[in-house]
Design an enzyme around this catalytic site. Structure first.
Site, PDB file in Angstrom:
ATOM      1  N   GLU A 162      26.905  24.998  46.396  1.00  0.00           N
ATOM      2  CA  GLU A 162      25.769  25.598  47.106  1.00  0.00           C
ATOM      3  C   GLU A 162      24.875  24.532  47.730  1.00  0.00           C
ATOM      4  OE1 GLU A 162      24.891  29.252  47.097  1.00  0.00           O
ATOM      5  OE2 GLU A 162      26.983  29.527  46.552  1.00  0.00           O
ATOM      6  N   HIS A 230      19.760  29.685  42.120  1.00  0.00           N
ATOM      7  CA  HIS A 230      19.904  28.270  42.470  1.00  0.00           C
ATOM      8  C   HIS A 230      18.899  27.485  41.626  1.00  0.00           C
ATOM      9  CE1 HIS A 230      21.333  29.431  46.772  1.00  0.00           C
ATOM     10  NE2 HIS A 230      22.371  29.039  46.067  1.00  0.00           N
ATOM     11  N   CYS A 347      14.058  26.473  50.373  1.00  0.00           N
ATOM     12  CA  CYS A 347      15.387  26.972  50.778  1.00  0.00           C
ATOM     13  C   CYS A 347      15.618  26.750  52.259  1.00  0.00           C
ATOM     14  CB  CYS A 347      15.509  28.476  50.546  1.00  0.00           C
ATOM     15  SG  CYS A 347      15.325  28.980  48.851  1.00  0.00           S
TER      16      CYS A 347
HETATM   17  O1  SUG Z   1      21.966  32.773  49.018  1.00  0.00           O
HETATM   18  N1  SUG Z   1      19.689  35.137  50.238  1.00  0.00           N
HETATM   19  C1  SUG Z   1      20.019  33.754  49.994  1.00  0.00           C
HETATM   20  C2  SUG Z   1      18.798  32.960  49.614  1.00  0.00           C
HETATM   21  C3  SUG Z   1      19.080  31.492  49.547  1.00  0.00           C
HETATM   22  C4  SUG Z   1      17.960  30.714  48.970  1.00  0.00           C
HETATM   23  N2  SUG Z   1      18.286  29.314  48.984  1.00  0.00           N
HETATM   24  C5  SUG Z   1      17.903  28.443  48.056  1.00  0.00           C
HETATM   25  N3  SUG Z   1      17.457  28.815  46.878  1.00  0.00           N
HETATM   26  N4  SUG Z   1      18.065  27.184  48.297  1.00  0.00           N
HETATM   27  C6  SUG Z   1      21.092  33.632  48.902  1.00  0.00           C
HETATM   28  O2  SUG Z   1      21.035  34.402  47.932  1.00  0.00           O
HETATM   29  C7  SUG Z   1      20.198  37.420  50.990  1.00  0.00           C
HETATM   30  C8  SUG Z   1      20.849  38.070  52.176  1.00  0.00           C
HETATM   31  C9  SUG Z   1      20.796  39.561  52.132  1.00  0.00           C
HETATM   32  O3  SUG Z   1      20.752  40.152  51.063  1.00  0.00           O
HETATM   33  O4  SUG Z   1      20.863  40.170  53.244  1.00  0.00           O
HETATM   34  C10 SUG Z   1      20.594  35.963  50.809  1.00  0.00           C
HETATM   35  O5  SUG Z   1      21.671  35.588  51.190  1.00  0.00           O
END
Ligand code: SUG
Length: 416
Positions: A162, A230, A347
């Site tokens: 990730e 994460h 993020c």
């Molecule tokens: O991968 N949300 C992302 C958020 C990422 C956050 N990044 C970090 N923590 N670095 C994920 O879960 C949601 C998309 C949706 O539900 O339409 C989403 O992908």
């Protein structure tokens, strides 16, 4: 001169709430809500402006081509015929969360003294598993100079990676050799552990890190089960400071001792669970902050405005900055549209330590460029998207045209 550059993912015109990420509480809770892509992207631009005004170096990445028709072709379908969950996965604007784009090891840490970047495979979530092709193309363009950079493709399946969301670096100054910390999870609870240790080890090898200055740390099972999908939802590091929740790591004492052994100057700021629970940490995203060193000295936390409205969180933070710890300033920013999908200020950015002049200048931000980008967004980004609209041909055309307009405005049409 090496310095930290934050590359933010520009929030794409297809930003929507499809509830695609199991284990990400905000994504699940907001499934089916109506999104506001234009407001979302402008919030992201304002965050970049605020960082520029703090004197920080800022870059950006373009949104990826959505829907991803090549991915749909591979599944022998298209937007008109795909099942709703496949359609939503193909249309997701999730590449906005640039912290997941890659893992970055700055030149002072690597044996060949080049900055290494590995595109993340993001294979645990369907909608993110097809980001890496577009991301890799962009990384190869932005960091094309072979004298300073090495860009690697993703770790092969089945090992999930990730990117920088599960990675921290401690150093006395960004241009000095650091200790690189890879945080992995073990699946066992209700939600998937997205970062596998095999990927972290592969990246450490590819980046030619010194094994004696590299740590592999297990993320706490309790944190993953509480919604910390994460590590950067419960911990953040900058220079010699680690700011973490008491329950971030499975073996906290061992982790702190290892860090202190490799870097005696490290300062570990722990937020106790009896002041800020994991639930409050995940709701407010206080750790999903950009912990930055200000040009005038001292560190600031650029955190989501949700942290300010949570009394327990803000109470603890206010006490912390009033004390004599290393973090002296709190800067709340409004990224609510991204937050509703579980993506805070940290993020949205990928940190790269490099001399800005060695990066392709088309990816480096200044106020004028941000004005131009904001104009394109205001003119072309959809105002709102509801989940039922995802297969709509008119919306698809608008989303594709919006991205092409942005690429053209930034001189990046070769990414189209
Ligand atoms: O991968 N949300 C992302 C958020 C990422 C956050 N990044 C970090 N923590 N670095 C994920 O879960 C949601 C998309 C949706 O539900 O339409 C989403 O992908």
């Amino acid at each position: 001169m090496l310095r930290e550059i934050n590359f933010d993912g520009i929030i794409g015109p297809s930003h929507n709430y499809a509830g695609l990420s199991l284990g990400n509480i905000a994504s699940t809770n907001n499934a089916g809500a109506i999104s506001q892509p234009r407001a979302a992207a402008l919030q992201g631009i304002e965050k970049m402006r605020a960082n520029l005004r703090l004197g920080l170096a800022q870059g950006f990445f373009m949104p990826l081509d959505r829907p991803n028709n090549a991915w749909l072709n591979g599944l022998a379908t298209d937007m008109a015929n795909a099942e709703p969950h496949i359609r939503a996965a193909a249309f997701s604007a999730s590449a906005m969360w640039a912290a997941n784009a890659a893992t970055v090891s700055p030149a002072p840490d690597t044996a060949d003294r080049k900055c290494h970047l590995s595109a993340a495979n993001l294979l645990t979530m369907a909608h993110r598993s097809h980001e890496w092709t577009g991301t890799l193309a962009q990384l190869k363009l932005a960091f094309a100079d072979p004298e300073y950079f090495r860009v690697h493709g993703p770790v092969p399946p089945p090992y999930g990676d990730e990117g920088a969301a599960n990675f921290m670096r401690l150093c006395t100054a960004h241009d000095q050799p650091g200790v690189e910390i890879f945080v992995y999870g073990k699946a066992g609870g209700p939600f998937p552990a997205r970062q596998h240790i095999e990927s972290s080890k592969a990246i450490a090898r590819a980046h030619r890190l010194d094994p004696a200055r590299t740590l592999f740390v297990q993320q706490s099972e309790t944190a993953i089960a509480a919604g910390a999908f994460h590590n950067d939802v419960v911990a953040v590091a900058n220079e010699r400071v680690l700011f973490a929740h008491e329950q971030a790591f499975e073996f906290p004492e061992q982790t702190y001792a290892d860090i202190k052994r490799l870097m005696p100057e490290a300062e570990i700021v722990i937020v106790p669970a009896d002041r800020v629970s994991l639930a409050d940490a995940i709701q407010s995203y206080l750790f999903n902050a950009q912990l930055v060193t200000l040009p005038a000295g001292g560190m600031a936390l650029i955190l989501p405005s949700e942290a300010e409205t949570n009394e327990r969180v803000w109470g603890w933070l206010s006490e912390m900055v009033a004390g004599n710890g290393p973090i002296r300033k709190l800067v709340p920013v409004d990224v609510r549209q991204s937050m509703a999908n579980g993506g805070g200020p940290a993020c949205l950015r990928l940190r790269v330590v490099a001399d800005p002049v060695t990066v392709d200048q088309r990816f480096i931000a200044d106020e004028t460029k941000l004005d131009i980008i904001a104009e394109v967004i205001a003119r072309h980004w959809p105002e709102s998207i509801s989940p039922e609209q995802l297969g709509d041909a008119g919306l698809i055309n608008q989303v594709q045209a919006a991205r092409l307009a942005l690429l053209e405005a930034c001189g990046l049409s070769e990414l189209s």
